[in-house]
Design a protein around this motif. Structure first.
Motif, short mmCIF file in Angstrom:
data_model
loop_
_atom_site.label_atom_id
_atom_site.label_comp_id
_atom_site.label_asym_id
_atom_site.label_seq_id
_atom_site.Cartn_x
_atom_site.Cartn_y
_atom_site.Cartn_z
N ALA A 219 29.94 -9.25 -16.93
CA ALA A 219 30.91 -8.16 -17.03
C ALA A 219 30.98 -7.63 -18.46
CB ALA A 219 32.29 -8.64 -16.58
N ALA A 220 30.97 -8.53 -19.44
CA ALA A 220 31.02 -8.11 -20.84
C ALA A 220 29.79 -7.29 -21.20
CB ALA A 220 31.13 -9.33 -21.75
N LEU A 221 28.62 -7.71 -20.73
CA LEU A 221 27.40 -6.96 -21.03
C LEU A 221 27.39 -5.62 -20.31
CD1 LEU A 221 24.77 -7.10 -22.65
CD2 LEU A 221 23.66 -7.99 -20.59
N ALA A 222 27.88 -5.59 -19.06
CA ALA A 222 27.98 -4.33 -18.32
C ALA A 222 28.89 -3.36 -19.05
CB ALA A 222 28.49 -4.59 -16.90
N ALA A 223 29.96 -3.87 -19.64
CA ALA A 223 30.87 -3.01 -20.39
C ALA A 223 30.18 -2.42 -21.62
CB ALA A 223 32.11 -3.80 -20.80
N VAL A 224 29.43 -3.25 -22.34
CA VAL A 224 28.69 -2.76 -23.52
C VAL A 224 27.71 -1.67 -23.11
CG1 VAL A 224 26.98 -3.38 -25.28
CG2 VAL A 224 28.91 -4.89 -24.84
#
Length: 235
Positions: A219-224
């Motif tokens: 999720a964190a990488l998708a947000a970036v």
């Protein structure tokens, strides 16, 4: 071309630390006159040649210097680190490769990891910086309590991604509207209803990253990635 990180670079020469010197001379087989690249993590890109191929103190001579300006927008992700630190290391590596200005780490009510040492993550960020050709090293923040972090951010550019029921906007629709964005990503058990309410009460808007239930680091990488794409497209 081999690339080295030199945060304290100043003047026309630079001596690699002993571990980097040994790697340069013994492993990479660099000799006097060989060309290398240096970056300082603050936008500075340098071309240099080996002046002294000493495995304990390899000296480089700067031959050219240019400065890469920062991006005209910022991407900031605040994430609760996972119990398995390998997954956070993977996230930091990939986020730096894609491009991120700041990563903050949150201590939430459901966090399984209550302490975090940044030294290892900083080394991974530097390695990813060199590999990807980025010029700016992102800021990595110490682990901090969720409530204190929420109180410190600008609500107009901050979003919270959670799994609770309720109206949420796709991050791709709102990420590029301002000068940048900060996205809050919860722990493996998600934010608590109280944490979500606190964010909403401060004007932080709820967003979704898609229909799938994602792991914290995913999720964190998708947000970036989403933020970078939308911010760049609207500039």
């Amino acid at each position: 071309m081999h690339t080295f990180y030199a945060a304290d670079l100043a003047g026309q020469t630079y001596t690699l630390p002993e571990d980097e010197s040994k790697h340069a001379v013994r492993v990479l087989r660099l000799n006097v006159g060989d060309a290398v690249d240096l970056l300082d993590g603050r936008g500075g890109l340098y071309m240099a040649t080996v002046a002294d191929a000493n495995p304990k103190r390899c000296q480089l001579r700067i031959t050219h210097h240019e400065t890469v300006p920062p991006r005209p927008y910022f991407t900031h992700v605040a994430v609760a680190p996972t119990k398995n630190l390998d997954r956070m290391e993977w996230f930091v590596e990939k986020a730096v490769e894609i491009g991120v200005e700041r990563i903050s780490f949150l201590r939430c009510a459901r966090s399984e990891r209550r302490e975090l040492k940044l030294e290892r993550l900083e080394k991974i960020a530097i390695s990813a910086l060199k590999q990807s050709g980025q010029a700016w090293l992102p800021q990595l923040d110490e682990l901090q309590d969720y409530a204190a972090f929420v109180a410190s951010v600008a609500p107009e550019t901050t979003f919270i991604a959670h799994l609770e029921a309720g109206e949420r906007t796709d991050l791709a629709q709102v990420a590029g509207a301002g000068p940048g964005c900060c996205v809050l990503i919860g722990p493996e058990g998600d934010f608590t209803p109280g944490e979500i309410s606190l964010a909403l009460s401060r004007g932080i808007r709820p967003v979704t990253l898609g229909a799938s239930r994602l792991r914290t680091e995913t999720a964190a990488l998708a947000a970036v990635f989403t933020a970078q794409i939308m911010l760049a497209a609207r500039r």
